[in-house]
Design an enzyme around this catalytic site. Structure first.
Site, PDB file in Angstrom:
ATOM      1  N   GLU A   1      -1.953  -8.403   4.958  1.00 56.47           N
ATOM      2  CA  GLU A   1      -3.261  -7.761   5.064  1.00 56.47           C
ATOM      3  C   GLU A   1      -3.942  -7.922   3.714  1.00 56.47           C
ATOM      4  OE1 GLU A   1      -3.324  -3.684   6.196  1.00 56.47           O
ATOM      5  OE2 GLU A   1      -1.881  -3.959   7.817  1.00 56.47           O
TER       6      GLU A   1
ATOM      7  N   ASP B   1      -8.545   4.992   2.740  1.00 58.92           N
ATOM      8  CA  ASP B   1      -7.569   4.704   1.688  1.00 58.92           C
ATOM      9  C   ASP B   1      -7.436   5.828   0.675  1.00 58.92           C
ATOM     10  OD1 ASP B   1      -6.801   2.045   2.492  1.00 58.92           O
ATOM     11  OD2 ASP B   1      -8.843   1.455   1.989  1.00 58.92           O
TER      12      ASP B   1
END
Length: 261
Positions: free
Chosen positions: A49, A60
């Site tokens: 990724e 995140d």
């Protein structure tokens, strides 16, 4: 069948689990990113990724937020990452690469132009945390038209009755978020993680991957008979930073994790 699906089919035949890493594009710089991708392919990482830096990465935690900020400060943008992708494909990198990104970046680039560029640059998949399932039609149509990257679906412990609907036409693998909140919450998995993953496995026609909070193969030991692979993000970013993006350290971690998995 694209590179993601081909690799996962191979792993199923070999009765092996998938090991997927997350790294931020542009760190330590573009040449360093290329070197790290090549090193991970050599070490046995199955899928990468590649995080496209964004100013407001809502899914995140602090580690990836900081990495994204540092990369932006170095001038990283989507156009440069596409160029880097073309270069590694020309250099012979075969492993599947997924862009993990936020939808505003795609809208700014232009949906149709973005889909076409994914095809041209050799991007295999997309993970877009802020694009709800019900809002995916425009992008999915553009990707289908170009026979471009596949859209990886995310589910979480609160998806519940929506899981079957989300996965009905899903391709590649399903990304199971293991905890509520953001990335990097080491080991703090949802209290009903086993039943949640079991439910996903029952309805999914594609491999089931678990991400968020994973550091070592031991972290997923209780789930090993349910999931088809593990995704390591924040811990891998932290390891790269602590070792000054040393290629040897990255390869050793990936090789060791894949072996123990």
């Amino acid at each position: 069948m694209n590179r993601i699906e081909e690799r996962l089919k191979e792993l199923k035949t070999e009765n092996k689990k998938a090991f997927i890493t997350y790294m931020t594009a542009g760190l330590p710089d573009m040449e360093g990113t290329k070197a790290l991708i090549k090193a991970q392919e050599e070490a046995g990482t199955d899928i990468i990724e590649l995080g496209i830096p964004f100013s407001d990465p809502v899914a995140d935690g602090p580690v990836i937020q900081d990495a994204s900020y540092k990369s932006i400060c170095k001038g990283t943008n989507l156009r440069k990452v596409f160029q880097m992708m073309e270069e590694i494909r020309n250099d012979g990198v075969k492993m599947p690469v997924i862009f993990m990104m936020y939808y505003n970046t795609i809208l700014h680039y232009g949906i149709e132009a973005f889909a076409a560029k994914c095809k041209e640059a050799g991007v295999d998949g997309l993970i877009i945390p802020d694009l709800p399932f019900e809002e995916q039609e425009d992008l999915q149509t553009a990707l289908d038209k170009e026979d471009a990257a596949i859209l990886i679906q995310l589910v979480s412990p609160v998806s519940k009755d929506r899981i079957a609907k989300i996965l009905e036409h899903a391709r590649g693998f399903v990304y199971c978020v293991s905890s509520m909140g953001v990335t990097g919450q080491a080991g703090t998995f949802h209290k009903e993680i086993i039943s949640y993953l079991t439910n996903v496995k029952k309805v999914s026609k594609i491999p089931v991957m678990m991400g968020f909070g994973i550091r070592t193969p031991k972290d997923i030991e209780p789930m090993k008979d349910i999931i088809d692979g593990a995704i390591v993000g924040s811990h891998f970013i932290r390891l790269l930073e602590e070792n000054n993006y040393d290629i040897k350290a990255a390869k050793e971690y990936c090789r060791s994790f894949k072996r123990d998995l």
